[in-house]
Design a protein around this motif. Structure first.
Motif, mmCIF file in Angstrom:
data_model
loop_
_atom_site.group_PDB
_atom_site.id
_atom_site.type_symbol
_atom_site.label_atom_id
_atom_site.label_comp_id
_atom_site.label_asym_id
_atom_site.label_seq_id
_atom_site.Cartn_x
_atom_site.Cartn_y
_atom_site.Cartn_z
ATOM 1 N N GLU A 185 -3.360 11.437 -6.069
ATOM 2 C CA GLU A 185 -2.035 10.903 -5.834
ATOM 3 C C GLU A 185 -1.763 9.843 -6.889
ATOM 4 N N PRO B 280 -1.324 -1.985 -6.300
ATOM 5 C CA PRO B 280 -2.658 -2.542 -6.022
ATOM 6 C C PRO B 280 -2.558 -3.755 -5.102
ATOM 7 N N ASP C 49 -5.071 8.608 -8.563
ATOM 8 C CA ASP C 49 -6.264 8.019 -7.973
ATOM 9 C C ASP C 49 -7.240 9.133 -7.617
ATOM 10 N N TRP D 37 4.319 -1.601 -15.205
ATOM 11 C CA TRP D 37 3.513 -0.747 -14.348
ATOM 12 C C TRP D 37 3.203 0.558 -15.059
ATOM 13 N N GLU E 248 0.834 -1.206 0.000
ATOM 14 C CA GLU E 248 0.000 0.000 0.000
ATOM 15 C C GLU E 248 0.872 1.262 0.000
ATOM 16 N N GLN E 249 1.924 1.271 0.828
ATOM 17 C CA GLN E 249 2.810 2.436 0.880
ATOM 18 C C GLN E 249 3.560 2.634 -0.429
ATOM 19 N N ARG F 296 -0.883 6.432 -8.371
ATOM 20 C CA ARG F 296 -0.954 5.023 -7.996
ATOM 21 C C ARG F 296 -0.406 4.231 -9.173
ATOM 22 N N ARG G 233 2.202 2.078 -3.146
ATOM 23 C CA ARG G 233 1.084 2.414 -4.039
ATOM 24 C C ARG G 233 0.865 1.374 -5.130
ATOM 25 N N ARG H 64 -0.702 1.148 -11.594
ATOM 26 C CA ARG H 64 -1.644 0.155 -12.107
ATOM 27 C C ARG H 64 -0.835 -0.867 -12.870
ATOM 28 N N TYR I 70 1.604 4.475 -14.163
ATOM 29 C CA TYR I 70 1.238 5.373 -13.066
ATOM 30 C C TYR I 70 0.001 6.158 -13.461
#
Length: 197
Positions: A180, A144, A176, A171, A139-140, A182, A142, A184, A173
């Motif tokens: 911020e 999923p 969200d 990945w 989570e930190q 995140r 970012r 994906r 970016y």
């Protein structure tokens, strides 16, 4: 003790070391590799940053206990080795110095044997910290949250390759709802999109 218990507590599956202490520490180090596909050594500096203070203190206390016993073992070996040398140089009683030599070695061996369960406790704190707080690290970072163990293994393997090799795991970016960034996971090295994982 069963084979799985030995593998968990005392011996890694591969890379067995010459000492019991080394094998206990290596077994703890290999735990996340066996279960999730990521090295504890790779992820620990990042995971340590997201641990609650109490958990971090528990880990540090367990490590300090193990290190104290190992330092004590080293000092006792040095004490044992220096006694005969000092007896010769200072002309003191050789039988007494041999007795102190033997006593120093016995106490050093006791300190080493005491360090093995301390290392097992330290290893268990490392395993528990990883198990309980690993998703908080994702989570930190970012990333999923995975919804299956297979997806989690793929996530950790991608992260491990990214950290160690700089390999791009596909990945992308995206902002969200809170604006911020995140990450994906569009595709992974395993040929699946994030939705399919």
């Amino acid at each position: 003790m069963s084979a799985s218990e030995l593998r968990y507590w005392a011996y890694p599956e591969t890379g067995v070391l010459p000492t019991r202490l080394g094998n206990v520490l290596r077994a703890a180090e290999f735990y996340p590799i066996r279960r999730y596909g990521i090295s504890l050594i790779t992820v620990w500096p990042r995971l340590h940053k997201v641990l609650p203070r109490e958990t971090a203190e528990d880990v540090e206390d367990a490590r300090a206990t193990m290190e104290f016993l190992l330092v004590l073992c080293l000092w006792l070996v040095a004490f044992a080795a220096l006694n005969p040398v000092l007896a010769v140089l200072l002309g003191t009683s050789m039988p007494l110095s041999i007795l102190l030599f033997a006593l120093g070695l016995v106490l050093a061996y006791w300190a080493y044997l005491s360090a093995i369960p301390a290392a097992a406790e330290y290893g268990e704190h490392l395993r528990a910290a990883f198990e309980v707080h690993r998703l908080k690290l994702l989570e930190q970072l970012r990333l999923p949250q995975p919804d299956t163990l297979l997806a989690e293994r793929a996530r950790w393997e991608d992260l491990d390759r990214f950290i160690l090799e700089g390999a791009s795991p596909g990945w992308r970016y995206e902002p969200d709802a809170g604006n911020e960034l995140r990450i994906r996971i569009v595709t992974s090295e395993h040929g699946r999109t994030d939705d399919e994982q």
